[in-house]
Structures are given as C-alpha cells and as structure tokens.
Scaffold this motif. Structure first.
Motif, PDB file in Angstrom:
ATOM      1  N   THR A   1       0.851  -1.186   0.000  1.00 25.61           N
ATOM      2  CA  THR A   1       0.000   0.000   0.000  1.00 25.61           C
ATOM      3  C   THR A   1       0.894   1.247   0.000  1.00 25.61           C
ATOM      4  O   THR A   1       2.113   1.143  -0.022  1.00 25.61           O
ATOM      5  CB  THR A   1      -0.926   0.027   1.229  1.00 25.61           C
ATOM      6  N   TYR A   2       0.268   2.407   0.060  1.00 26.91           N
ATOM      7  CA  TYR A   2       0.991   3.677   0.056  1.00 26.91           C
ATOM      8  C   TYR A   2       2.013   3.700   1.185  1.00 26.91           C
ATOM      9  O   TYR A   2       1.705   3.341   2.312  1.00 26.91           O
ATOM     10  CB  TYR A   2       0.011   4.844   0.203  1.00 26.91           C
ATOM     11  N   ARG A   3       3.240   4.115   0.867  1.00 29.65           N
ATOM     12  CA  ARG A   3       4.357   4.065   1.818  1.00 29.65           C
ATOM     13  C   ARG A   3       4.688   5.438   2.379  1.00 29.65           C
ATOM     14  O   ARG A   3       4.346   6.470   1.810  1.00 29.65           O
ATOM     15  CB  ARG A   3       5.599   3.522   1.106  1.00 29.65           C
ATOM     16  N   ILE A   4       5.376   5.426   3.480  1.00 31.00           N
ATOM     17  CA  ILE A   4       5.874   6.659   4.097  1.00 31.00           C
ATOM     18  C   ILE A   4       7.128   7.068   3.330  1.00 31.00           C
ATOM     19  O   ILE A   4       8.038   6.253   3.152  1.00 31.00           O
ATOM     20  CB  ILE A   4       6.185   6.428   5.587  1.00 31.00           C
ATOM     21  N   PRO A   5       7.211   8.302   2.860  1.00 35.41           N
ATOM     22  CA  PRO A   5       8.388   8.736   2.092  1.00 35.41           C
ATOM     23  C   PRO A   5       9.664   8.671   2.935  1.00 35.41           C
ATOM     24  O   PRO A   5       9.645   8.928   4.140  1.00 35.41           O
ATOM     25  CB  PRO A   5       8.073  10.180   1.724  1.00 35.41           C
ATOM     26  N   GLU A   6      10.777   8.319   2.276  1.00 36.02           N
ATOM     27  CA  GLU A   6      12.061   8.244   2.971  1.00 36.02           C
ATOM     28  C   GLU A   6      12.458   9.582   3.568  1.00 36.02           C
ATOM     29  O   GLU A   6      13.087   9.629   4.628  1.00 36.02           O
ATOM     30  CB  GLU A   6      13.151   7.727   2.034  1.00 36.02           C
ATOM     31  N   ARG A   7      12.090  10.671   2.927  1.00 37.27           N
ATOM     32  CA  ARG A   7      12.442  11.988   3.461  1.00 37.27           C
ATOM     33  C   ARG A   7      11.781  12.229   4.819  1.00 37.27           C
ATOM     34  O   ARG A   7      12.310  12.984   5.641  1.00 37.27           O
ATOM     35  CB  ARG A   7      12.106  13.087   2.468  1.00 37.27           C
ATOM     36  N   THR A   8      10.654  11.584   5.084  1.00 37.39           N
ATOM     37  CA  THR A   8      10.019  11.694   6.396  1.00 37.39           C
ATOM     38  C   THR A   8      10.899  11.057   7.466  1.00 37.39           C
ATOM     39  O   THR A   8      11.098  11.620   8.546  1.00 37.39           O
ATOM     40  CB  THR A   8       8.624  11.026   6.376  1.00 37.39           C
ATOM     41  N   PHE A   9      11.454   9.885   7.152  1.00 36.37           N
ATOM     42  CA  PHE A   9      12.347   9.221   8.097  1.00 36.37           C
ATOM     43  C   PHE A   9      13.600  10.047   8.330  1.00 36.37           C
ATOM     44  O   PHE A   9      14.065  10.186   9.463  1.00 36.37           O
ATOM     45  CB  PHE A   9      12.728   7.819   7.600  1.00 36.37           C
ATOM     46  N   TRP A  10      14.141  10.606   7.259  1.00 38.07           N
ATOM     47  CA  TRP A  10      15.338  11.442   7.395  1.00 38.07           C
ATOM     48  C   TRP A  10      15.043  12.699   8.203  1.00 38.07           C
ATOM     49  O   TRP A  10      15.859  13.126   9.012  1.00 38.07           O
ATOM     50  CB  TRP A  10      15.922  11.781   6.025  1.00 38.07           C
ATOM     51  N   GLY A  11      13.876  13.281   7.995  1.00 41.96           N
ATOM     52  CA  GLY A  11      13.499  14.459   8.769  1.00 41.96           C
ATOM     53  C   GLY A  11      13.413  14.154  10.256  1.00 41.96           C
ATOM     54  O   GLY A  11      13.933  14.897  11.089  1.00 41.96           O
ATOM     55  N   LEU A  12      12.769  13.043  10.583  1.00 44.42           N
ATOM     56  CA  LEU A  12      12.687  12.631  11.982  1.00 44.42           C
ATOM     57  C   LEU A  12      14.067  12.353  12.569  1.00 44.42           C
ATOM     58  O   LEU A  12      14.357  12.719  13.710  1.00 44.42           O
ATOM     59  CB  LEU A  12      11.826  11.367  12.115  1.00 44.42           C
ATOM     60  N   ALA A  13      14.912  11.701  11.787  1.00 42.93           N
ATOM     61  CA  ALA A  13      16.265  11.379  12.252  1.00 42.93           C
ATOM     62  C   ALA A  13      17.055  12.655  12.527  1.00 42.93           C
ATOM     63  O   ALA A  13      17.718  12.777  13.557  1.00 42.93           O
ATOM     64  CB  ALA A  13      16.984  10.507  11.231  1.00 42.93           C
ATOM     65  N   ILE A  14      16.965  13.609  11.631  1.00 41.42           N
ATOM     66  CA  ILE A  14      17.685  14.875  11.798  1.00 41.42           C
ATOM     67  C   ILE A  14      17.153  15.653  12.998  1.00 41.42           C
ATOM     68  O   ILE A  14      17.909  16.311  13.704  1.00 41.42           O
ATOM     69  CB  ILE A  14      17.614  15.710  10.502  1.00 41.42           C
ATOM     70  N   LEU A  15      15.870  15.530  13.258  1.00 45.00           N
ATOM     71  CA  LEU A  15      15.264  16.235  14.387  1.00 45.00           C
ATOM     72  C   LEU A  15      15.486  15.526  15.725  1.00 45.00           C
ATOM     73  O   LEU A  15      14.903  15.912  16.734  1.00 45.00           O
ATOM     74  CB  LEU A  15      13.760  16.429  14.143  1.00 45.00           C
ATOM     75  N   GLY A  16      16.303  14.477  15.724  1.00 51.70           N
ATOM     76  CA  GLY A  16      16.651  13.808  16.980  1.00 51.70           C
ATOM     77  C   GLY A  16      16.166  12.385  17.106  1.00 51.70           C
ATOM     78  O   GLY A  16      16.391  11.749  18.133  1.00 51.70           O
ATOM     79  N   GLY A  17      15.520  11.851  16.098  1.00 55.86           N
ATOM     80  CA  GLY A  17      14.962  10.500  16.193  1.00 55.86           C
ATOM     81  C   GLY A  17      15.785   9.416  15.533  1.00 55.86           C
ATOM     82  O   GLY A  17      15.269   8.334  15.238  1.00 55.86           O
ATOM     83  N   ALA A  18      17.073   9.658  15.331  1.00 55.59           N
ATOM     84  CA  ALA A  18      17.909   8.689  14.616  1.00 55.59           C
ATOM     85  C   ALA A  18      18.022   7.359  15.353  1.00 55.59           C
ATOM     86  O   ALA A  18      18.025   6.296  14.729  1.00 55.59           O
ATOM     87  CB  ALA A  18      19.295   9.276  14.364  1.00 55.59           C
ATOM     88  N   VAL A  19      18.086   7.397  16.669  1.00 53.68           N
ATOM     89  CA  VAL A  19      18.195   6.154  17.440  1.00 53.68           C
ATOM     90  C   VAL A  19      16.916   5.321  17.277  1.00 53.68           C
ATOM     91  O   VAL A  19      16.987   4.096  17.093  1.00 53.68           O
ATOM     92  CB  VAL A  19      18.490   6.449  18.926  1.00 53.68           C
ATOM     93  N   GLY A  20      15.771   5.962  17.306  1.00 50.63           N
ATOM     94  CA  GLY A  20      14.503   5.259  17.096  1.00 50.63           C
ATOM     95  C   GLY A  20      14.397   4.675  15.700  1.00 50.63           C
ATOM     96  O   GLY A  20      13.903   3.552  15.511  1.00 50.63           O
ATOM     97  N   ILE A  21      14.863   5.410  14.711  1.00 53.03           N
ATOM     98  CA  ILE A  21      14.862   4.918  13.325  1.00 53.03           C
ATOM     99  C   ILE A  21      15.764   3.691  13.216  1.00 53.03           C
ATOM    100  O   ILE A  21      15.382   2.680  12.632  1.00 53.03           O
ATOM    101  CB  ILE A  21      15.340   6.020  12.347  1.00 53.03           C
ATOM    102  N   LEU A  22      16.964   3.775  13.796  1.00 53.77           N
ATOM    103  CA  LEU A  22      17.892   2.644  13.747  1.00 53.77           C
ATOM    104  C   LEU A  22      17.309   1.432  14.477  1.00 53.77           C
ATOM    105  O   LEU A  22      17.388   0.300  13.974  1.00 53.77           O
ATOM    106  CB  LEU A  22      19.246   3.022  14.346  1.00 53.77           C
ATOM    107  N   ALA A  23      16.701   1.650  15.629  1.00 55.32           N
ATOM    108  CA  ALA A  23      16.072   0.551  16.367  1.00 55.32           C
ATOM    109  C   ALA A  23      14.951  -0.078  15.543  1.00 55.32           C
ATOM    110  O   ALA A  23      14.802  -1.297  15.509  1.00 55.32           O
ATOM    111  CB  ALA A  23      15.546   1.051  17.708  1.00 55.32           C
ATOM    112  N   GLY A  24      14.172   0.759  14.859  1.00 53.69           N
ATOM    113  CA  GLY A  24      13.105   0.254  13.990  1.00 53.69           C
ATOM    114  C   GLY A  24      13.647  -0.532  12.811  1.00 53.69           C
ATOM    115  O   GLY A  24      13.074  -1.546  12.408  1.00 53.69           O
ATOM    116  N   MET A  25      14.763  -0.063  12.258  1.00 51.31           N
ATOM    117  CA  MET A  25      15.397  -0.794  11.157  1.00 51.31           C
ATOM    118  C   MET A  25      15.777  -2.206  11.604  1.00 51.31           C
ATOM    119  O   MET A  25      15.553  -3.177  10.886  1.00 51.31           O
ATOM    120  CB  MET A  25      16.646  -0.057  10.673  1.00 51.31           C
ATOM    121  N   LYS A  26      16.359  -2.293  12.791  1.00 53.32           N
ATOM    122  CA  LYS A  26      16.809  -3.587  13.313  1.00 53.32           C
ATOM    123  C   LYS A  26      15.625  -4.465  13.706  1.00 53.32           C
ATOM    124  O   LYS A  26      15.579  -5.644  13.363  1.00 53.32           O
ATOM    125  CB  LYS A  26      17.729  -3.380  14.525  1.00 53.32           C
ATOM    126  N   GLN A  27      14.676  -3.892  14.433  1.00 53.30           N
ATOM    127  CA  GLN A  27      13.541  -4.658  14.936  1.00 53.30           C
ATOM    128  C   GLN A  27      12.655  -5.196  13.818  1.00 53.30           C
ATOM    129  O   GLN A  27      12.252  -6.358  13.838  1.00 53.30           O
ATOM    130  CB  GLN A  27      12.700  -3.794  15.880  1.00 53.30           C
TER     131      GLN A  27
END
Length: 86
Positions: free
Chosen positions: A28-54
C-alpha cells in the motif's frame, strides 16, 4: 523538557518504521524516505535505527544503513560538545 522531546521523536520514528514495514508487506501507500530522514535529523535517529533492526526494514538501503549510524555519531558528538561549552 528536552529529554521528553528526544524520547518522543525516537518513539515516533520507531513506530513509523514498523508502520512502513507493514505497508510494504501489504503493498500500500508508503511513508516517504524523506520523512524518516526528517525525523532522524530532528533527533529520532536512534529510534529509526532501532526500527530498522527490529522490523528488518530499510536494511538494504545504503543511505539508511550507513547514514543513520553516522547521523547518530554526529548528534552524539554535538551533544558532548554542547555540554562542554556550557
């Protein structure tokens, strides 16, 4: 206050990784990669990495497998630098 923000943005990043993985499986419709990068830049990089692994998501994207850990290192260095400056 800042700790609550960092925890929140990381939880959001983690949950969005799981949501996007579910959307990928359902094709189905996906979340754009730029959204993940925006969150990561705004301080959510650890959560993104944990989500990648999990969720085993975005693990074949070189920009994510190299870029997110690099961003974590940069942000950690910035935090250490700022803590010494004050």
């Amino acid at each position: 206050m800042i700790i609550a923000y960092i925890i929140s943005v990381n939880i959001i990043g983690f949950l969005m990784m799981g949501l996007d993985k579910r959307k990928a499986k359902k094709q189905t419709y996906r979340i754009p990669e730029r959204t993940f990068w925006g969150l990561a830049i705004l301080g959510g990089a650890v959560g993104i990495l944990a989500g990648m692994k999990q969720f085993r998501h975005k693990t074949k994207h070189r920009s994510f497998t190299a870029g997110i850990p690099l961003l974590i290192i940069i942000q950690a260095a910035l935090i250490v630098w700022l803590s010494f400056m004050s």
